[in-house]
Design a protein around this motif. Structure first.
Motif, PDB file in Angstrom:
ATOM      1  N   ALA A 189      14.385  16.229  10.135  1.00 51.00           N
ATOM      2  CA  ALA A 189      13.212  15.365   9.954  1.00 51.00           C
ATOM      3  C   ALA A 189      12.986  14.515  11.194  1.00 51.00           C
ATOM      4  O   ALA A 189      11.837  14.291  11.613  1.00 51.00           O
ATOM      5  N   ALA A 190      14.062  14.028  11.794  1.00 52.29           N
ATOM      6  CA  ALA A 190      13.924  13.223  13.017  1.00 52.29           C
ATOM      7  C   ALA A 190      13.338  14.037  14.155  1.00 52.29           C
ATOM      8  O   ALA A 190      12.714  13.485  15.066  1.00 52.29           O
ATOM      9  N   ALA A 191      13.516  15.359  14.090  1.00 48.42           N
ATOM     10  CA  ALA A 191      12.953  16.252  15.108  1.00 48.42           C
ATOM     11  C   ALA A 191      11.585  16.794  14.705  1.00 48.42           C
ATOM     12  O   ALA A 191      11.033  17.641  15.409  1.00 48.42           O
ATOM     13  N   GLY A 192      11.060  16.324  13.573  1.00 51.55           N
ATOM     14  CA  GLY A 192       9.717  16.736  13.158  1.00 51.55           C
ATOM     15  C   GLY A 192       9.668  17.973  12.297  1.00 51.55           C
ATOM     16  O   GLY A 192       8.592  18.537  12.083  1.00 51.55           O
ATOM     17  N   VAL A 193      10.822  18.406  11.772  1.00 53.60           N
ATOM     18  CA  VAL A 193      10.871  19.605  10.930  1.00 53.60           C
ATOM     19  C   VAL A 193      11.172  19.190   9.496  1.00 53.60           C
ATOM     20  O   VAL A 193      12.198  18.557   9.239  1.00 53.60           O
ATOM     21  N   ASN A 194      10.292  19.547   8.575  1.00 56.03           N
ATOM     22  CA  ASN A 194      10.517  19.251   7.158  1.00 56.03           C
ATOM     23  C   ASN A 194      11.166  20.470   6.517  1.00 56.03           C
ATOM     24  O   ASN A 194      10.507  21.481   6.266  1.00 56.03           O
ATOM     25  N   ALA A 195      12.465  20.385   6.280  1.00 57.55           N
ATOM     26  CA  ALA A 195      13.238  21.496   5.727  1.00 57.55           C
ATOM     27  C   ALA A 195      14.124  20.935   4.615  1.00 57.55           C
ATOM     28  O   ALA A 195      15.230  20.462   4.868  1.00 57.55           O
ATOM     29  N   PRO A 196      13.664  20.967   3.351  1.00 60.08           N
ATOM     30  CA  PRO A 196      14.407  20.329   2.263  1.00 60.08           C
ATOM     31  C   PRO A 196      15.784  20.938   2.039  1.00 60.08           C
ATOM     32  O   PRO A 196      15.970  22.161   2.115  1.00 60.08           O
ATOM     33  N   ALA A 197      16.744  20.071   1.742  1.00 60.46           N
ATOM     34  CA  ALA A 197      18.100  20.505   1.431  1.00 60.46           C
ATOM     35  C   ALA A 197      18.168  21.054   0.013  1.00 60.46           C
ATOM     36  O   ALA A 197      17.539  20.516  -0.902  1.00 60.46           O
ATOM     37  N   LEU A 198      18.937  22.109  -0.178  1.00 55.93           N
ATOM     38  CA  LEU A 198      19.119  22.676  -1.516  1.00 55.93           C
ATOM     39  C   LEU A 198      19.724  21.646  -2.462  1.00 55.93           C
ATOM     40  O   LEU A 198      19.367  21.600  -3.650  1.00 55.93           O
ATOM     41  N   SER A 199      20.601  20.806  -1.963  1.00 55.31           N
ATOM     42  CA  SER A 199      21.240  19.810  -2.830  1.00 55.31           C
ATOM     43  C   SER A 199      20.229  18.845  -3.438  1.00 55.31           C
ATOM     44  O   SER A 199      20.483  18.247  -4.484  1.00 55.31           O
ATOM     45  N   GLY A 200      19.058  18.710  -2.807  1.00 52.62           N
ATOM     46  CA  GLY A 200      18.027  17.842  -3.348  1.00 52.62           C
ATOM     47  C   GLY A 200      17.385  18.370  -4.609  1.00 52.62           C
ATOM     48  O   GLY A 200      16.680  17.636  -5.304  1.00 52.62           O
ATOM     49  N   TYR A 201      17.604  19.644  -4.931  1.00 55.98           N
ATOM     50  CA  TYR A 201      17.050  20.248  -6.140  1.00 55.98           C
ATOM     51  C   TYR A 201      18.085  20.350  -7.262  1.00 55.98           C
ATOM     52  O   TYR A 201      17.781  20.845  -8.340  1.00 55.98           O
ATOM     53  N   ALA A 202      19.309  19.896  -6.992  1.00 59.67           N
ATOM     54  CA  ALA A 202      20.373  19.969  -7.993  1.00 59.67           C
ATOM     55  C   ALA A 202      20.255  18.807  -8.977  1.00 59.67           C
ATOM     56  O   ALA A 202      19.869  17.694  -8.604  1.00 59.67           O
ATOM     57  N   HIS A 203      20.590  19.063 -10.236  1.00 54.47           N
ATOM     58  CA  HIS A 203      20.541  18.036 -11.271  1.00 54.47           C
ATOM     59  C   HIS A 203      21.920  17.449 -11.573  1.00 54.47           C
ATOM     60  O   HIS A 203      22.059  16.594 -12.436  1.00 54.47           O
ATOM     61  N   PRO A 212       0.838  -1.200   0.000  1.00 47.90           N
ATOM     62  CA  PRO A 212       0.000   0.000   0.000  1.00 47.90           C
ATOM     63  C   PRO A 212       0.868   1.243   0.000  1.00 47.90           C
ATOM     64  O   PRO A 212       2.008   1.220   0.495  1.00 47.90           O
ATOM     65  N   PRO A 213       0.380   2.340  -0.575  1.00 50.12           N
ATOM     66  CA  PRO A 213       1.193   3.554  -0.603  1.00 50.12           C
ATOM     67  C   PRO A 213       1.504   4.027   0.810  1.00 50.12           C
ATOM     68  O   PRO A 213       0.665   3.937   1.711  1.00 50.12           O
ATOM     69  N   ALA A 214       2.729   4.486   0.977  1.00 51.58           N
ATOM     70  CA  ALA A 214       3.142   4.950   2.303  1.00 51.58           C
ATOM     71  C   ALA A 214       2.350   6.191   2.697  1.00 51.58           C
ATOM     72  O   ALA A 214       2.078   7.065   1.881  1.00 51.58           O
ATOM     73  N   ALA A 215       1.960   6.251   3.955  1.00 51.09           N
ATOM     74  CA  ALA A 215       1.236   7.423   4.447  1.00 51.09           C
ATOM     75  C   ALA A 215       2.164   8.632   4.460  1.00 51.09           C
ATOM     76  O   ALA A 215       3.363   8.519   4.741  1.00 51.09           O
ATOM     77  N   ARG A 216       1.603   9.785   4.118  1.00 48.42           N
ATOM     78  CA  ARG A 216       2.403  11.004   4.147  1.00 48.42           C
ATOM     79  C   ARG A 216       2.747  11.337   5.588  1.00 48.42           C
ATOM     80  O   ARG A 216       1.898  11.273   6.480  1.00 48.42           O
ATOM     81  N   PRO A 217       4.004  11.672   5.846  1.00 53.41           N
ATOM     82  CA  PRO A 217       4.382  11.959   7.235  1.00 53.41           C
ATOM     83  C   PRO A 217       3.663  13.195   7.763  1.00 53.41           C
ATOM     84  O   PRO A 217       3.370  14.129   7.021  1.00 53.41           O
ATOM     85  N   ARG A 218       3.360  13.163   9.041  1.00 55.13           N
ATOM     86  CA  ARG A 218       2.765  14.323   9.703  1.00 55.13           C
ATOM     87  C   ARG A 218       3.883  15.053  10.435  1.00 55.13           C
ATOM     88  O   ARG A 218       4.426  14.552  11.420  1.00 55.13           O
ATOM     89  N   TRP A 219       4.204  16.228   9.927  1.00 56.89           N
ATOM     90  CA  TRP A 219       5.320  16.986  10.474  1.00 56.89           C
ATOM     91  C   TRP A 219       4.844  17.914  11.595  1.00 56.89           C
ATOM     92  O   TRP A 219       3.746  18.455  11.527  1.00 56.89           O
ATOM     93  N   ARG A 220       5.720  18.106  12.582  1.00 58.22           N
ATOM     94  CA  ARG A 220       5.432  19.160  13.568  1.00 58.22           C
ATOM     95  C   ARG A 220       5.489  20.518  12.873  1.00 58.22           C
ATOM     96  O   ARG A 220       4.641  21.379  13.116  1.00 58.22           O
ATOM     97  N   TYR A 221       6.471  20.689  12.011  1.00 56.89           N
ATOM     98  CA  TYR A 221       6.638  21.948  11.290  1.00 56.89           C
ATOM     99  C   TYR A 221       7.013  21.610   9.847  1.00 56.89           C
ATOM    100  O   TYR A 221       8.093  21.090   9.590  1.00 56.89           O
TER     101      TYR A 221
END
Length: 461
Positions: free
Chosen positions: A408-422, A91-100
């Motif tokens: 993320a382990a602390a509940g904060v979803n803050a994407p890394a800039l390197s994740g947008y690099a090609h 089954p599709p993974a549930a979307r995480p519920r972030w504190r922030y």
């Protein structure tokens, strides 16, 4: 066993329908395996206290839907729904519920103008002719295209006519349609800004176009690095995602010169150009050369992504191809939401909402910047004059992906800039922080938690 499975469904009204639904779900879930023999309609009716006609009817319905097999002389049994030997997909993974959740891309959904939208829906439905309830014009609702032509000319300095516009299911479908046309014309690659939205690159790749990253600096995409075989490029000229820079005037001229010299197409993604705070609006690149630029827009960053309303403003040579592809894809977008948006634009509700949210987003941006200055003064914010997010540059040597995981382990979803690099080379270590969807207090709390995690030690590369 069957009686025990179905008895709980007999507690409410419409008992026959409830038993039908329960039996269908038992087959779907595998609790009744393929080949299982079912009681005769007479026996099951007696077990459940139903009439035989009710059971005969529900058996017939499930046979028609393919859940049961009825063989003359052999009774009724559960039909095979697929290859039972094949592993069932997870089954599709549930979307995480972030504190922030600081992921960029969402406006303040709680600010959606519900009352004005309902009023626009009522007005548009009341005045809509019966003929407009049939299959839609694949180019889009004429009233909406007329209002958008006026709006884009007024707000984005983009001279256009309703005939230039094709309504799409969000900007994503607009890009998909352009990718389909490019592929049909023989294109195999398309240039994208580096860094940029990974989802765009994946969409292009899914349509058979290889994305080719071209670096972005303080003036936008580096035009000198646009090389063959790329004959199309996707740019976010007014507010580059994610770095937040604007395409400079010299770069704009160079981009269009490249397009003319090579016969290429510029795809201008104007995804959040209306949100600006500390600088004047920048006109659309398409205004400088309408026959070389296809313009992509949507309401997702102003109203809500759930509306799925976007648009293309197209060069003349592409219009009929795109409309034909749109027709073959889904016959056209739903007219009723389009008609409501036309009313909202015509009555000024869209502009009023935009003025309200600009004030709201400025307050939220300022709260985020203030908290960063207080708790993380060594982090340098970029792209703050417009949009719905900021990029913060981390101290040199920081592993931003590692920091993202710790946050993320602390509940904060803050994407890394390197994740947008090609490419493996990100411009600098950073985080891409969306602020539109959180209140000022929540943003300050998020930065406090972020600082606590960051101060535990940043991993060098």
């Amino acid at each position: 066993m069957l009686r025990e499975l179905l008895l709980p469904s007999l507690t409410g009204g419409r008992r026959g329908k409830a038993v039908e639904a329960a039996l269908r779900e038992a087959i779907r879930s595998g609790r009744l395996a393929a080949g299982t023999r079912l009681p005769s309609s007479r026996d099951l009716a007696a077990q459940l206290g139903l009439s035989r006609g009710t059971v005969t009817t529900l058996y017939g319905q499930l046979v028609a839907e393919g859940y049961l097999l009825a063989r003359h002389g052999s009774g009724t049994e559960v039909a095979p729904l697929g290859d039972d030997s094949a592993p069932r997909p997870a089954p599709p993974a549930a979307r995480p519920r972030w504190r922030y959740d600081l992921k960029p891309g969402l406006p303040a959904l709680s600010a959606f103008p519900r009352a004005e939208w309902l009023a626009a829906q009522r007005e548009s439905l009341t005045t809509m002719p019966d003929a407009e309830l049939g299959y839609p014009d694949p180019a889009g609702h004429p009233a909406l295209r007329a209002e958008l032509a006026s709006y884009l000319g007024r707000v984005r300095a983009l001279p256009t006519t309703p005939d230039d516009i094709v309504i799409t299911n969000g900007a994503a479908e607009g890009l998909s349609l352009l990718a389909g046309v490019l592929r049909a014309e023989g294109h195999t690659t398309v240039a994208v800004e580096d860094p940029s939205h990974v989802g765009q690159a994946e969409l292009l790749a899914a349509h058979g176009l290889q994305p080719h990253g071209v670096p972005v600096d303080d003036d936008g995409i580096d035009i000198t690095l646009l090389t063959a075989p790329c004959r199309a490029v996707v740019v976010s000229a007014a507010h580059q995602f994610p770095l937040g820079v604007a395409l400079g005037p010299d770069r704009r001229r160079s981009l269009l010169s490249w397009a003319r010299a090579t016969g290429s197409l510029v795809i201008e993604d104007d995804y959040d150009a209306e949100h600006r705070y500390d600088r004047a609006a920048l006109g659309a690149v398409r205004a400088l050369d309408p026959e070389r630029v296809a313009y992509v827009g949507s309401v997702s960053k102003v109203l809500a992504p759930a509306l799925r309303i976007g648009w293309l403003v197209l060069p003349t040579r592409l219009r009929e191809q795109v409309i034909e592809l749109k027709f073959r894809h889904d016959l056209g977008c739903a007219p009723m939401p389009q008609a409501a948006l036309a009313v909202l634009l015509r009555g000024g509700g869209y502009d009023r909402h935009l003025r309200r949210t600009r004030r709201l987003y400025r307050q939220r941006r300022d709260a985020l910047l203030g908290a960063l200055a207080e708790h993380l003064p060594a982090w340098r914010p970029f792209g703050i004059a417009a949009g719905l997010h900021v990029v913060v540059r981390l101290p040199d040597g920081t592993d931003d992906a590692s920091l993202q995981r710790k946050l993320a382990a602390a509940g904060v979803n803050a994407p890394a800039l390197s994740g947008y690099a090609h490419t493996p080379d990100s411009p600098f270590p950073g985080l891409v922080l969306g602020y539109a969807a959180l209140t000022p207090d929540r943003l300050r709390e998020a930065v406090t938690v972020t600082a606590q995690v960051a101060n535990q030690g940043l991993n060098p590369r």
